[in-house]
Design an enzyme around this catalytic site. Structure first.
Site, PDB file in Angstrom:
ATOM      1  N   GLU A  87       8.889 -10.018  -2.276  1.00 34.06           N
ATOM      2  CA  GLU A  87       8.623  -8.985  -3.289  1.00 34.06           C
ATOM      3  C   GLU A  87       9.774  -7.981  -3.298  1.00 34.06           C
ATOM      4  O   GLU A  87      10.129  -7.434  -2.258  1.00 34.06           O
ATOM      5  CB  GLU A  87       7.308  -8.265  -2.953  1.00 34.06           C
TER       6      GLU A  87
ATOM      7  N   HIS B 294       4.675  -7.530 -11.542  1.00 36.84           N
ATOM      8  CA  HIS B 294       3.410  -6.825 -11.301  1.00 36.84           C
ATOM      9  C   HIS B 294       3.107  -6.021 -12.562  1.00 36.84           C
ATOM     10  O   HIS B 294       4.014  -5.478 -13.184  1.00 36.84           O
ATOM     11  CB  HIS B 294       3.536  -5.889 -10.101  1.00 36.84           C
TER      12      HIS B 294
ATOM     13  N   GLY C 126      -2.533   0.459  -9.741  1.00 35.31           N
ATOM     14  CA  GLY C 126      -1.514   1.502  -9.596  1.00 35.31           C
ATOM     15  C   GLY C 126      -2.142   2.762  -9.014  1.00 35.31           C
ATOM     16  O   GLY C 126      -3.354   2.828  -8.799  1.00 35.31           O
ATOM     17  N   ASP C 127      -1.300   3.742  -8.744  1.00 36.48           N
ATOM     18  CA  ASP C 127      -1.765   4.972  -8.093  1.00 36.48           C
ATOM     19  C   ASP C 127      -1.681   6.158  -9.036  1.00 36.48           C
ATOM     20  O   ASP C 127      -1.163   6.053 -10.143  1.00 36.48           O
ATOM     21  CB  ASP C 127      -0.933   5.223  -6.831  1.00 36.48           C
TER      22      ASP C 127
ATOM     23  N   HIS D  81      -9.093  -0.250   1.033  1.00 37.73           N
ATOM     24  CA  HIS D  81      -8.325   0.646   0.169  1.00 37.73           C
ATOM     25  C   HIS D  81      -8.721   2.080   0.511  1.00 37.73           C
ATOM     26  O   HIS D  81      -9.899   2.346   0.781  1.00 37.73           O
ATOM     27  CB  HIS D  81      -8.628   0.333  -1.298  1.00 37.73           C
TER      28      HIS D  81
ATOM     29  N   GLN E  62       8.637   5.499  10.248  1.00 35.68           N
ATOM     30  CA  GLN E  62       7.597   4.727   9.546  1.00 35.68           C
ATOM     31  C   GLN E  62       6.283   4.665  10.320  1.00 35.68           C
ATOM     32  O   GLN E  62       5.252   4.305   9.756  1.00 35.68           O
ATOM     33  CB  GLN E  62       8.111   3.323   9.247  1.00 35.68           C
TER      34      GLN E  62
HETATM   35  P1  FAD Z   1      -8.503  -1.718  -7.682  1.00 33.46           P
HETATM   36  O1  FAD Z   1      -8.803  -3.108  -7.332  1.00 33.46           O
HETATM   37  O2  FAD Z   1      -8.862  -1.246  -9.056  1.00 33.46           O
HETATM   38  O3  FAD Z   1      -9.238  -0.782  -6.608  1.00 33.46           O
HETATM   39  C1  FAD Z   1      -8.941   0.609  -6.533  1.00 33.46           C
HETATM   40  C2  FAD Z   1     -10.094   1.321  -5.828  1.00 33.46           C
HETATM   41  O4  FAD Z   1     -11.239   1.339  -6.689  1.00 33.46           O
HETATM   42  C3  FAD Z   1     -10.565   0.641  -4.536  1.00 33.46           C
HETATM   43  O5  FAD Z   1     -10.971   1.642  -3.651  1.00 33.46           O
HETATM   44  C4  FAD Z   1     -11.758  -0.184  -4.982  1.00 33.46           C
HETATM   45  O6  FAD Z   1     -12.686  -0.410  -3.934  1.00 33.46           O
HETATM   46  C5  FAD Z   1     -12.344   0.688  -6.068  1.00 33.46           C
HETATM   47  N1  FAD Z   1     -13.009  -0.062  -7.137  1.00 33.46           N
HETATM   48  C6  FAD Z   1     -12.568  -1.184  -7.733  1.00 33.46           C
HETATM   49  N2  FAD Z   1     -13.413  -1.563  -8.704  1.00 33.46           N
HETATM   50  C7  FAD Z   1     -14.412  -0.644  -8.731  1.00 33.46           C
HETATM   51  C8  FAD Z   1     -15.571  -0.469  -9.520  1.00 33.46           C
HETATM   52  N3  FAD Z   1     -15.875  -1.327 -10.485  1.00 33.46           N
HETATM   53  N4  FAD Z   1     -16.355   0.611  -9.253  1.00 33.46           N
HETATM   54  C9  FAD Z   1     -16.039   1.482  -8.277  1.00 33.46           C
HETATM   55  N5  FAD Z   1     -14.949   1.365  -7.498  1.00 33.46           N
HETATM   56  C10 FAD Z   1     -14.143   0.314  -7.729  1.00 33.46           C
HETATM   57  N6  FAD Z   1       1.340  -0.302  -7.001  1.00 33.46           N
HETATM   58  C11 FAD Z   1       2.212  -0.095  -8.005  1.00 33.46           C
HETATM   59  O7  FAD Z   1       2.224   0.995  -8.587  1.00 33.46           O
HETATM   60  N7  FAD Z   1       3.083  -1.083  -8.394  1.00 33.46           N
HETATM   61  C12 FAD Z   1       3.103  -2.298  -7.811  1.00 33.46           C
HETATM   62  O8  FAD Z   1       3.899  -3.162  -8.194  1.00 33.46           O
HETATM   63  C13 FAD Z   1       2.203  -2.553  -6.739  1.00 33.46           C
HETATM   64  N8  FAD Z   1       2.174  -3.755  -6.121  1.00 33.46           N
HETATM   65  C14 FAD Z   1       1.221  -3.988  -5.162  1.00 33.46           C
HETATM   66  C15 FAD Z   1       1.137  -5.275  -4.589  1.00 33.46           C
HETATM   67  C16 FAD Z   1       0.161  -5.560  -3.658  1.00 33.46           C
HETATM   68  C17 FAD Z   1       0.076  -6.948  -3.084  1.00 33.46           C
HETATM   69  C18 FAD Z   1      -0.753  -4.539  -3.235  1.00 33.46           C
HETATM   70  C19 FAD Z   1      -1.804  -4.845  -2.204  1.00 33.46           C
HETATM   71  C20 FAD Z   1      -0.655  -3.268  -3.768  1.00 33.46           C
HETATM   72  C21 FAD Z   1       0.302  -2.981  -4.739  1.00 33.46           C
HETATM   73  N9  FAD Z   1       0.400  -1.733  -5.351  1.00 33.46           N
HETATM   74  C22 FAD Z   1       1.305  -1.502  -6.356  1.00 33.46           C
HETATM   75  C23 FAD Z   1      -0.460  -0.621  -4.908  1.00 33.46           C
HETATM   76  C24 FAD Z   1      -1.751  -0.510  -5.734  1.00 33.46           C
HETATM   77  O9  FAD Z   1      -1.473  -0.206  -7.074  1.00 33.46           O
HETATM   78  C25 FAD Z   1      -2.596   0.602  -5.100  1.00 33.46           C
HETATM   79  O10 FAD Z   1      -3.009   0.221  -3.826  1.00 33.46           O
HETATM   80  C26 FAD Z   1      -3.778   1.119  -5.924  1.00 33.46           C
HETATM   81  O11 FAD Z   1      -4.239   2.317  -5.328  1.00 33.46           O
HETATM   82  C27 FAD Z   1      -4.964   0.171  -6.009  1.00 33.46           C
HETATM   83  O12 FAD Z   1      -4.670  -0.908  -6.758  1.00 33.46           O
HETATM   84  P2  FAD Z   1      -5.717  -2.154  -6.881  1.00 33.46           P
HETATM   85  O13 FAD Z   1      -5.164  -3.062  -7.887  1.00 33.46           O
HETATM   86  O14 FAD Z   1      -6.018  -2.684  -5.559  1.00 33.46           O
HETATM   87  O15 FAD Z   1      -6.975  -1.343  -7.478  1.00 33.46           O
END
Ligand code: FAD
Length: 319
Positions: free
Chosen positions: A18, A94, A125-126, A184, A247
């Site tokens: 990545e 992504h 995303g964050d 998370h 880190q």
């Molecule tokens: P989600 O799956 O939507 O989950 C986010 C939170 O909401 C979790 O706590 C989950 O338990 C909760 N949740 C989910 N669905 C529900 C629901 N229906 N009701 C209530 N709560 C719910 N970030 C970037 O900005 N760019 C990138 O390119 C990037 N690449 C990444 C690659 C990998 C492999 C990983 C693991 C992370 C990456 N991230 C990236 C970080 C990621 O965007 C963050 O960790 C973000 O905070 C959560 O993303 P997610 O897709 O896991 O979110």
């Protein structure tokens, strides 16, 4: 080729790399040269992260504010196109919900389909820097599971192709999603986070890539819990070698994870010797990677975060 096909055809673990898109000002040639060391290992694909737009505000004489877009990275789609053209390799952009409307995502999918890219990692995303909690963009998705469902029901190019009597593919995109062995940071507990992970799979995701971890047992326990929860898709472990003593605090803060005491102590022993700290982090990652491969993982995903020397050493030792 879709990652799901690569995974089902592959007979042994392979590395997945990545990269982060370069900052504005870096040339295409410089970017392509920076990833050349990975190409020696014939990676099956390269992931390219996505970064939300950030804004700055300036105050006007009348007290109102003007919003300025800060775009300091090249887009993931542009980087993917450059890599494909130069190295003839699969690329995986992504896609994030953060800061984007559903329509903008649909337009992004049109561009990817046009380029022949049929792999995506779908993420939420964050929050924006300075923002406490993630706030969905008006007209955008709130969770990655909604984004996955949106990508699955994407009909942009299909509807055009249907109208024109051309071949269509309703499962055009192979979709990866993120999983969190140490949960998370927003989730109240690991079980509910895994329930939410299952929503992403039920919405149509094909596989999971985990957040980085430094204790393999955490990953093995996570996989077991996922299987018990009915998640049957491949779960690819994500690794990142520590490269500095700093880190030890910055990674747990940014990614809400634990660093085992043994690794912490070894890094602290390296102290101010930067080379020793770098070597210690690399050796630990080699040990993790070998153990994961011995346990039969399908692939190992490496978060390179702009560094290649340590990853190249790990690839040399493990693959
Ligand atoms: P989600 O799956 O939507 O989950 C986010 C939170 O909401 C979790 O706590 C989950 O338990 C909760 N949740 C989910 N669905 C529900 C629901 N229906 N009701 C209530 N709560 C719910 N970030 C970037 O900005 N760019 C990138 O390119 C990037 N690449 C990444 C690659 C990998 C492999 C990983 C693991 C992370 C990456 N991230 C990236 C970080 C990621 O965007 C963050 O960790 C973000 O905070 C959560 O993303 P997610 O897709 O896991 O979110």
């Amino acid at each position: 080729m879709r990652v799901s096909e690569i995974l089902s055809e592959s007979k042994k673990a392979f590395p997945s790399i990545e990269i982060v898109p370069p900052l504005r000002g870096i040339t295409k040639t410089e970017l392509l040269e920076s990833i050349r060391p990975f190409m020696e290992f014939n990676p099956k694909y390269i992931n390219v992260t996505s970064h939300r737009d950030e804004f700055s505000y300036s105050e006007n004489p009348d007290g109102s504010f003007t919003r300025h877009l800060i775009r300091n990275r090249i887009s993931e789609t542009t980087v993917c196109a450059a890599i494909m053209e130069r190295y003839d390799i699969e690329v995986i952009p992504h896609i994030i919900c953060a800061g984007t409307t559903k329509e903008e995502i649909e337009s992004k999918l049109d561009n990817l389909a046009f380029l022949g890219i049929n792999n995506i990692v779908a993420l939420r995303g964050d929050s924006m820097s300075g923002e406490k909690r993630f706030t969905p963009t008006p007209g955008g998705y709130s969770y990655a599971s909604e984004l996955v469902a949106g990508i699955r029901s994407y009909q942009g190019s299909n509807s055009y192709r249907r109208e024109h009597g051309l071949e269509t593919d309703d499962r055009y995109f192979c979709i990866g999603v993120g999983g969190y062995p140490e949960k998370h940071f927003e989730a109240p507990n690991l079980d509910s986070d895994i329930e939410n992970l299952k929503k992403k799979i039920d919405a149509g995701a094909d596989y999971v890539i985990t957040q980085m971890f430094f204790d393999n047992q955490v990953y093995y326990d996570f996989v077991e819990k996922c299987r018990t929860a009915g998640i049957t898709v491949p779960i690819i472990p994500g690794l990142k070698p520590l490269s500095t003593v700093k880190q030890l605090t910055s990674l747990p803060e940014a990614f809400s994870l634990d660093i085992p005491q043994e690794l912490t102590k070894a890094m602290m022993d390296a102290g101010t010797d930067k080379n020793a700290a770098y070597a210690t982090g690399t050796e630990w990652c080699i040990m993790q990677c070998r153990d994961l491969i011995a346990h039969g993982v399908p692939a190992v995903h490496f978060y390179t975060m702009g560094k290649s020397d340590n990853i190249v050493k790990i690839l040399n030792e493990c693959f």
